[in-house]
Enzyme design. Sequence first.
Site, PDB file in Angstrom:
ATOM      1  CB  SER A   4      -0.971  -0.049   1.185  1.00 45.58           C
ATOM      2  OG  SER A   4      -1.970   0.920   1.075  1.00 45.58           O
ATOM      3  CG  ASP A  48      -6.752  -1.792  -4.274  1.00 50.56           C
ATOM      4  OD1 ASP A  48      -7.487  -1.321  -3.383  1.00 50.56           O
ATOM      5  OD2 ASP A  48      -5.518  -1.623  -4.304  1.00 50.56           O
ATOM      6  CG  HIS A  97      -5.789  -1.915  -0.487  1.00 47.07           C
ATOM      7  ND1 HIS A  97      -5.119  -1.294  -1.520  1.00 47.07           N
ATOM      8  CD2 HIS A  97      -5.186  -1.490   0.662  1.00 47.07           C
ATOM      9  CE1 HIS A  97      -4.150  -0.520  -1.021  1.00 47.07           C
ATOM     10  NE2 HIS A  97      -4.175  -0.622   0.288  1.00 47.07           N
TER      11      HIS A  97
END
Length: 403
Positions: free
Chosen positions: A222, A316, A350
């Site tokens: 991330s 995501d 994600h």
Amino acid sequence: MQTVLFDEPLGIAVQGLSPRQQVTLRASLRDEAGELFEAHARYQAAEDGELDVARCPALPGGSFSGLEPMGLLWALQPRKAFWRLVKKDVQTPFLLRLEVLEGHGDDSGRLLAQAQHERAFLRDGVRRVPVRDGRIRATLFLPPAPFPGVITIDGLGGGLCEHRASLLANHGFATLALAYYQYEDLVQKPTKLHLEYFEEALNYMLQHTQVKGPGIGLLGYSKGGDLSLAMAAFLKNITAVASINGPVAITAFPLCYKDKTIPALIYKENLTKVYDNNILDYSDVLDDPFKAPGNQSLIPIENAEAHLLLIAGQDDHIIHSKYYVTEASKYLQAQGKENVQTLIYPGVGHCIDPPFSPFYPIGKHPVFHKRAVLGGELTAYSKAQVHAWLQIRAFFHKHLNDK
């Protein structure tokens, strides 16, 4: 009691049942906060009274169905809604409880057998060393001999996440889990980040006698992905970078290095979508980094000499990972670069954690701190986390060892 590393498969078999007996297998564990995670599956024993989940498909009606030897682990779900399983103290294992219950009823049948099993994060011989060196706040994981070095950088949320670094160290890497805010005496609420801090961590690894050079690998998840790519773009001696659902532009905080500042992409919260139960979808709130004005935030990845592995979940909902990865690859290839490899996983959101981690499709947004869609679908996620982890390990072994 049997102990197996958290990211390694577990064989589960039951003997002494009646021929074709119907049973329910139930798995449960508690995290360090005491929150309970559970999964169950319905099975029918073979003619010889044996049940081996590697050969026997789960029947419909449980947490999963079909031939899924590790389903009782990756299908674990928290009793407390929207809770994520994250290991805080990697020096202690998770304790997994396995039960065999009679029948397929919704109510628990008679308990026929039970066992306990430890899911460990550190192999024997791997040392955990807290690092307080200059400004660096981190934890170093050292296998017994000098091995290639990898720095792991997690996403937003602050603190120090050690689970990826500890698991990676078990497979022949000296790993440094690096904190960068909201940890000990680091800044609590940054308004900008300085690349010099990450450069200091890089130099620490390059100079460590137990870290085999000449270059270092980076594993970013991330926000940690954009920081890793920025390190590769501006700093030397980085050989390989794996980014998991990481932006290719600076996000959340501007990034400063020497006399240069890269602004963060602008978030447009008015583009948020609202679903039932006040679950929010922020997938469209970020400026496009490949178009003005968002391109001011684009990391100059064309300057990176490292090999790049860009991993994206196609579903995501925090960033458009598939779009970022695809456009970044095109952008580099158009400049004659051949140092990029992409992995795009359909049905994956994600969160891409190490193998056999429970599914986490809805959680707290890393910037807005509200309950948000992270994306993904259970079975696709369970397959992707195993494949991605093996690819990451192979990528680092190839580029950090073949020197």
